[in-house]
Write a protein that holds these residues in place. Structure first.
Motif, short mmCIF file in Angstrom:
data_model
loop_
_atom_site.label_atom_id
_atom_site.label_comp_id
_atom_site.label_asym_id
_atom_site.label_seq_id
_atom_site.Cartn_x
_atom_site.Cartn_y
_atom_site.Cartn_z
N GLU A 67 5.39 26.33 2.60
CA GLU A 67 5.30 24.96 2.46
C GLU A 67 5.89 24.49 1.08
O GLU A 67 5.78 23.23 0.95
CB GLU A 67 3.74 24.66 2.64
CG GLU A 67 3.28 24.69 3.79
CD GLU A 67 2.38 26.05 4.09
OE1 GLU A 67 1.96 26.72 3.11
OE2 GLU A 67 2.30 26.48 5.09
N SER A 71 11.52 19.84 -5.09
CA SER A 71 11.59 18.26 -5.03
C SER A 71 12.27 17.74 -6.35
O SER A 71 12.69 16.52 -6.45
CB SER A 71 10.30 17.60 -5.04
OG SER A 71 9.44 17.95 -6.11
N PHE A 79 4.77 20.61 1.00
CA PHE A 79 4.57 19.58 2.17
C PHE A 79 3.27 19.60 2.80
O PHE A 79 3.21 18.57 3.77
CB PHE A 79 5.83 19.41 3.13
CG PHE A 79 6.15 20.72 3.62
CD1 PHE A 79 5.59 21.04 5.04
CD2 PHE A 79 7.13 21.77 3.49
CE1 PHE A 79 5.58 22.20 5.70
CE2 PHE A 79 7.34 22.82 4.01
CZ PHE A 79 6.61 22.92 5.21
N TYR A 120 11.73 12.87 1.42
CA TYR A 120 12.10 14.34 1.45
C TYR A 120 12.24 14.96 2.74
O TYR A 120 11.47 14.53 3.81
CB TYR A 120 11.24 15.09 0.65
CG TYR A 120 11.14 14.88 -0.93
CD1 TYR A 120 12.24 15.57 -1.77
CD2 TYR A 120 10.29 14.12 -1.51
CE1 TYR A 120 12.02 15.28 -3.04
CE2 TYR A 120 10.12 13.90 -3.01
CZ TYR A 120 11.10 14.55 -3.67
OH TYR A 120 11.18 14.36 -5.05
N THR A 122 11.26 17.13 4.81
CA THR A 122 10.25 17.97 5.00
C THR A 122 9.37 17.37 6.34
O THR A 122 9.52 16.52 6.86
CB THR A 122 9.00 17.88 3.82
OG1 THR A 122 8.54 16.73 3.93
CG2 THR A 122 9.70 18.34 2.59
N GLN A 126 5.45 14.34 3.17
CA GLN A 126 4.49 14.22 1.97
C GLN A 126 4.85 15.32 0.93
O GLN A 126 5.63 16.28 1.07
CB GLN A 126 3.17 14.76 2.50
CG GLN A 126 2.50 13.80 3.37
CD GLN A 126 0.91 14.37 3.92
OE1 GLN A 126 0.78 15.60 4.17
NE2 GLN A 126 0.00 13.44 3.78
N ARG A 127 4.57 14.89 -0.20
CA ARG A 127 4.76 15.85 -1.33
C ARG A 127 3.61 16.06 -2.15
O ARG A 127 3.16 15.01 -2.96
CB ARG A 127 5.96 15.25 -2.30
CG ARG A 127 6.07 15.87 -3.55
CD ARG A 127 7.25 15.18 -4.61
NE ARG A 127 7.12 14.04 -4.78
CZ ARG A 127 6.58 13.58 -5.96
NH1 ARG A 127 6.33 14.61 -6.85
NH2 ARG A 127 6.45 12.37 -6.23
#
Length: 141
Positions: A67, A71, A79, A120, A122, A126-127
């Protein structure tokens, strides 16, 4: 966050003195006082080692290398957590902004923040921006 806020609420609870004894001053500042390590200084920011990232305070498994993504924001980014119950998300209104704080669901330690809609590529958009000092990498054998 103070120990009085977290005592009894989590599976792993310790007094403030016990956390201070267990953690280095830098770890304590981030994990127990919701601090942040400087960007581009953490040991896991660019790590590509396969394994599981656990909470440095209590050892609970939080994220996996599958995961993790690059970034280029200065902190390790994921993510998604390993399990949805591994972390808890809380509204953070500090520093004059509204963010979502990420804490370890087992001991309540501060891990970082999660951001959405940054573009992003992904699966979750989410980051999870997590402090390296909050984590311990357990490499896959």
């Amino acid at each position: 966050m103070t120990s009085s806020e977290t005592t009894g609420r989590y599976a792993v609870t310790k007094t403030d003195a016990e956390w201070r004894e267990q953690l280095s001053p830098q770890e304590y500042a981030v994990l127990r006082q919701a601090g942040t390590e400087r960007p581009f200084t953490g040991e896991y920011e660019d790590t590509t080692t396969e394994g599981v990232y656990a909470c440095r305070a209590c050892g609970a498994e939080l994220f996996t290398s599958s995961e993790k993504f690059a970034s280029h924001c200065g902190w390790p980014s994921f993510f998604d957590p390993k399990d949805s119950d591994a972390v808890e998300l809380l509204q953070d209104r500090s520093l004059g902004m509204v963010r979502t704080e990420v804490r370890c669901a087992t001991c309540g330690s501060h891990l970082g923040h999660v951001f959405e809609g940054e573009g992003y590529p992904t699966p979750t958009d989410q980051r999870y921006c997590i402090n390296s000092i909050s984590l311990t990498l357990r490499p896959t054998a």
